[in-house]
Write a protein that holds these residues in place. Structure first.
Motif, PDB file in Angstrom:
ATOM      1  N   PRO A 202       0.846  -1.223  -0.113  1.00 13.70           N
ATOM      2  CA  PRO A 202       0.001  -0.013  -0.162  1.00 13.70           C
ATOM      3  C   PRO A 202       0.843   1.175   0.038  1.00 13.70           C
ATOM      4  CG  PRO A 202      -0.739  -1.407   1.770  1.00 13.70           C
ATOM      5  CD  PRO A 202       0.611  -2.050   1.260  1.00 13.70           C
ATOM      6  N   VAL A 203       0.299   2.320  -0.588  1.00 12.49           N
ATOM      7  CA  VAL A 203       0.959   3.675  -0.192  1.00 12.49           C
ATOM      8  C   VAL A 203       0.184   4.486   0.463  1.00 12.49           C
ATOM      9  CG1 VAL A 203       1.983   3.460  -2.783  1.00 12.49           C
ATOM     10  CG2 VAL A 203      -0.347   4.513  -2.457  1.00 12.49           C
ATOM     11  N   ARG A 204       0.758   5.552   0.941  1.00 16.40           N
ATOM     12  CA  ARG A 204       0.118   6.248   2.078  1.00 16.40           C
ATOM     13  C   ARG A 204      -0.864   7.342   1.669  1.00 16.40           C
ATOM     14  NH1 ARG A 204       6.145   8.671   4.021  1.00 16.40           N
ATOM     15  NH2 ARG A 204       6.286  10.509   2.591  1.00 16.40           N
ATOM     16  N   ASP A 205      -0.516   7.804   0.384  1.00 14.65           N
ATOM     17  CA  ASP A 205      -1.150   9.201  -0.310  1.00 14.65           C
ATOM     18  C   ASP A 205      -0.963   9.029  -1.779  1.00 14.65           C
ATOM     19  OD1 ASP A 205       1.088  10.365  -0.600  1.00 14.65           O
ATOM     20  OD2 ASP A 205       0.837  11.439   1.389  1.00 14.65           O
ATOM     21  N   SER A 206      -1.521  10.123  -2.244  1.00 11.75           N
ATOM     22  CA  SER A 206      -1.606  10.094  -3.694  1.00 11.75           C
ATOM     23  C   SER A 206      -0.094  10.447  -4.349  1.00 11.75           C
ATOM     24  CB  SER A 206      -2.502  11.391  -4.264  1.00 11.75           C
ATOM     25  OG  SER A 206      -1.993  12.668  -3.974  1.00 11.75           O
ATOM     26  N   LYS A 207       1.020  10.533  -3.538  1.00 16.75           N
ATOM     27  CA  LYS A 207       2.390  10.737  -3.856  1.00 16.75           C
ATOM     28  C   LYS A 207       2.864   9.466  -4.012  1.00 16.75           C
ATOM     29  CE  LYS A 207       3.032  15.419  -1.984  1.00 16.75           C
ATOM     30  NZ  LYS A 207       3.723  16.189  -0.940  1.00 16.75           N
ATOM     31  N   SER A 208       2.202   8.258  -3.699  1.00 16.10           N
ATOM     32  CA  SER A 208       2.605   6.977  -4.022  1.00 16.10           C
ATOM     33  C   SER A 208       3.851   6.258  -3.331  1.00 16.10           C
ATOM     34  CB  SER A 208       2.724   6.688  -5.560  1.00 16.10           C
ATOM     35  OG  SER A 208       1.623   6.961  -6.126  1.00 16.10           O
ATOM     36  N   ILE A 209       4.096   7.094  -2.200  1.00 14.32           N
ATOM     37  CA  ILE A 209       5.330   6.528  -1.245  1.00 14.32           C
ATOM     38  C   ILE A 209       4.777   5.301  -0.517  1.00 14.32           C
ATOM     39  CG2 ILE A 209       6.806   6.870   0.501  1.00 14.32           C
ATOM     40  CD1 ILE A 209       7.556   8.566  -1.995  1.00 14.32           C
ATOM     41  N   PRO A 210       5.322   4.082  -0.497  1.00 14.25           N
ATOM     42  CA  PRO A 210       4.924   3.147   0.112  1.00 14.25           C
ATOM     43  C   PRO A 210       4.790   3.305   1.641  1.00 14.25           C
ATOM     44  CG  PRO A 210       6.475   2.383  -1.612  1.00 14.25           C
ATOM     45  CD  PRO A 210       6.504   3.924  -1.390  1.00 14.25           C
ATOM     46  N   THR A 211       3.959   2.300   2.357  1.00 22.00           N
ATOM     47  CA  THR A 211       3.834   2.770   3.926  1.00 22.00           C
ATOM     48  C   THR A 211       4.746   1.541   4.557  1.00 22.00           C
ATOM     49  OG1 THR A 211       2.153   1.032   4.014  1.00 22.00           O
ATOM     50  CG2 THR A 211       1.570   3.079   3.584  1.00 22.00           C
ATOM     51  N   PRO A 216      -2.400  -8.194   2.356  1.00 23.17           N
ATOM     52  CA  PRO A 216      -2.759  -9.378   1.412  1.00 23.17           C
ATOM     53  C   PRO A 216      -3.828  -8.898   0.326  1.00 23.17           C
ATOM     54  CG  PRO A 216      -4.053  -9.356   3.598  1.00 23.17           C
ATOM     55  CD  PRO A 216      -2.729  -8.188   3.529  1.00 23.17           C
ATOM     56  N   VAL A 217      -3.823  -9.582  -0.615  1.00 27.95           N
ATOM     57  CA  VAL A 217      -4.657  -9.056  -1.850  1.00 27.95           C
ATOM     58  C   VAL A 217      -6.199  -9.484  -1.769  1.00 27.95           C
ATOM     59  CG1 VAL A 217      -2.610  -8.773  -3.601  1.00 27.95           C
ATOM     60  CG2 VAL A 217      -4.096 -10.884  -3.386  1.00 27.95           C
ATOM     61  N   MET A 222      -7.166  -5.457  -5.815  1.00 25.24           N
ATOM     62  CA  MET A 222      -5.580  -5.816  -6.231  1.00 25.24           C
ATOM     63  C   MET A 222      -5.678  -7.389  -6.305  1.00 25.24           C
ATOM     64  SD  MET A 222      -4.363  -2.783  -6.090  1.00 25.24           S
ATOM     65  CE  MET A 222      -4.161  -1.574  -5.154  1.00 25.24           C
ATOM     66  N   ASP A 223      -6.580  -8.130  -6.309  1.00 24.69           N
ATOM     67  CA  ASP A 223      -6.465 -10.005  -6.334  1.00 24.69           C
ATOM     68  C   ASP A 223      -6.530 -10.068  -7.861  1.00 24.69           C
ATOM     69  OD1 ASP A 223      -6.247 -12.299  -6.118  1.00 24.69           O
ATOM     70  OD2 ASP A 223      -7.826 -12.360  -4.588  1.00 24.69           O
ATOM     71  N   PHE A 224      -5.304 -10.503  -8.429  1.00 22.93           N
ATOM     72  CA  PHE A 224      -5.527 -10.953  -9.770  1.00 22.93           C
ATOM     73  C   PHE A 224      -5.002 -12.421  -9.898  1.00 22.93           C
ATOM     74  CE2 PHE A 224      -5.748  -6.518 -10.706  1.00 22.93           C
ATOM     75  CZ  PHE A 224      -6.512  -6.487 -11.993  1.00 22.93           C
ATOM     76  N   ARG A 225      -5.096 -13.160  -8.659  1.00 21.54           N
ATOM     77  CA  ARG A 225      -4.554 -14.546  -8.886  1.00 21.54           C
ATOM     78  C   ARG A 225      -5.437 -15.279  -9.749  1.00 21.54           C
ATOM     79  NH1 ARG A 225      -4.698 -15.450  -2.440  1.00 21.54           N
ATOM     80  NH2 ARG A 225      -6.512 -14.278  -2.679  1.00 21.54           N
ATOM     81  N   LYS A 242      -8.206   4.998  -4.995  1.00 19.89           N
ATOM     82  CA  LYS A 242      -8.270   6.541  -4.846  1.00 19.89           C
ATOM     83  C   LYS A 242      -6.835   7.401  -4.805  1.00 19.89           C
ATOM     84  CE  LYS A 242     -12.805   6.096  -2.576  1.00 19.89           C
ATOM     85  NZ  LYS A 242     -13.553   6.213  -1.472  1.00 19.89           N
ATOM     86  N   HIS A 243      -6.071   6.618  -4.059  1.00 18.87           N
ATOM     87  CA  HIS A 243      -4.732   7.356  -3.856  1.00 18.87           C
ATOM     88  C   HIS A 243      -4.068   7.446  -5.161  1.00 18.87           C
ATOM     89  CE1 HIS A 243      -5.019   7.607   0.218  1.00 18.87           C
ATOM     90  NE2 HIS A 243      -4.396   6.428   0.690  1.00 18.87           N
TER      91      HIS A 243
END
Length: 258
Positions: A202-211, A216-217, A222-225, A242-243
């Protein structure tokens, strides 16, 4: 292996285009500008040959855009928060090129370099670059190679190798955009995709920096299994979409010669 001129980049450096072909007559085209995958020409189920990656017609066009089509990304792929990090107990600051963050190694990333051709055969090519400390601001001088191989099973294999004289960052990737309907066929949202990954970052906001979390997907878009259309859940009410804008816009296909 066919070699053609690929024009000059914005710094006046000459670039070349190299063609690999396998026994099934699948063709890939690569440029030493950015060690870039320019084209993948492959027949569909009806035998119609289509170019399934996005790209441009010459080096100058690649320099004019910031979407990194097909390029080798390094020394670091993705974003570095506030364009700084600790390495061996020392603060390393590098150029910020997206808000206050560093994206894909900044304005002097590997995508802007004209690489040397170290080795080539009928179905593979190895590009080489010496990345100095001064080039991007990362510690150490780095010798880096990327090898593209087109197999007789129509796989495009990409391998990376790096050797540095100091502790540094080495996180390379390829930045191709695929459209299996052909590069000029419009949206790829109805094409089906399978990703055998049980988790995502996951990212913390719209700047896409990972938390830093590994989430889990399962139970998320995000689940494309299990294979599904790419756009099936892209408008879902989900914080991560949304981010980052799951449907951030429709790419206008660049003009590209086959």
């Amino acid at each position: 292996m066919e070699t053609l001129s690929f024009g000059t980049n914005q710094r006046g450096e000459k670039a070349s285009l190299y063609t690999l072909e396998n026994s099934r007559h699948t063709v890939i085209k690569l440029s030493d500008h950015g060690a870039t995958l320019v084209s993948v020409l492959i027949p569909d189920k009806d035998g119609v040959v289509r170019d399934v990656v996005l790209g441009y017609d010459d080096a100058a066009e690649y320099d004019s855009h910031t979407c990194y089509f097909g390029a080798t990304i390094g020394r670091n792929g993705n974003r570095i928060d506030k364009a700084q990090m600790m390495i061996d107990g020392k603060l390393c600051k590098i150029p910020a090129n997206e808000n206050e963050n560093n994206l894909h190694s900044g304005p002097n990333g590997f995508d802007r370099v004209v690489w040397e051709v170290k080795e080539q055969t009928g179905n593979s090519i190895t590009f080489y670059h010496l990345s100095t400390e001064e080039e991007q601001g990362f510690p150490g001088n780095l010798k880096v190679e990327v090898t593209y191989t087109l197999t007789d099973e129509d796989a495009v294999e990409i391998s990376y190798r790096g050797e540095a004289d100091k502790t540094t960052v080495m996180n390379f990737t390829n930045h191709s955009y695929f459209n299996l309907g052909g590069h000029d066929s419009g949206s790829a949202m109805n094409q089906k995709l399978q990703i055998l990954a049980e988790s995502y970052n996951p990212v913390r906001d719209s700047k896409s920096i990972p938390t830093g979390e590994i989430a889990p997907v399962e139970g998320t878009p995000m689940d494309f299994r299990t294979m599904k259309p790419i756009g099936q859940d892209i408008e879902a009410d989900f914080e991560q979409l949304k981010h980052t804008g799951g449907r951030s816009g429709t790419w206008k296909s660049p003009r590209k010669l086959l």
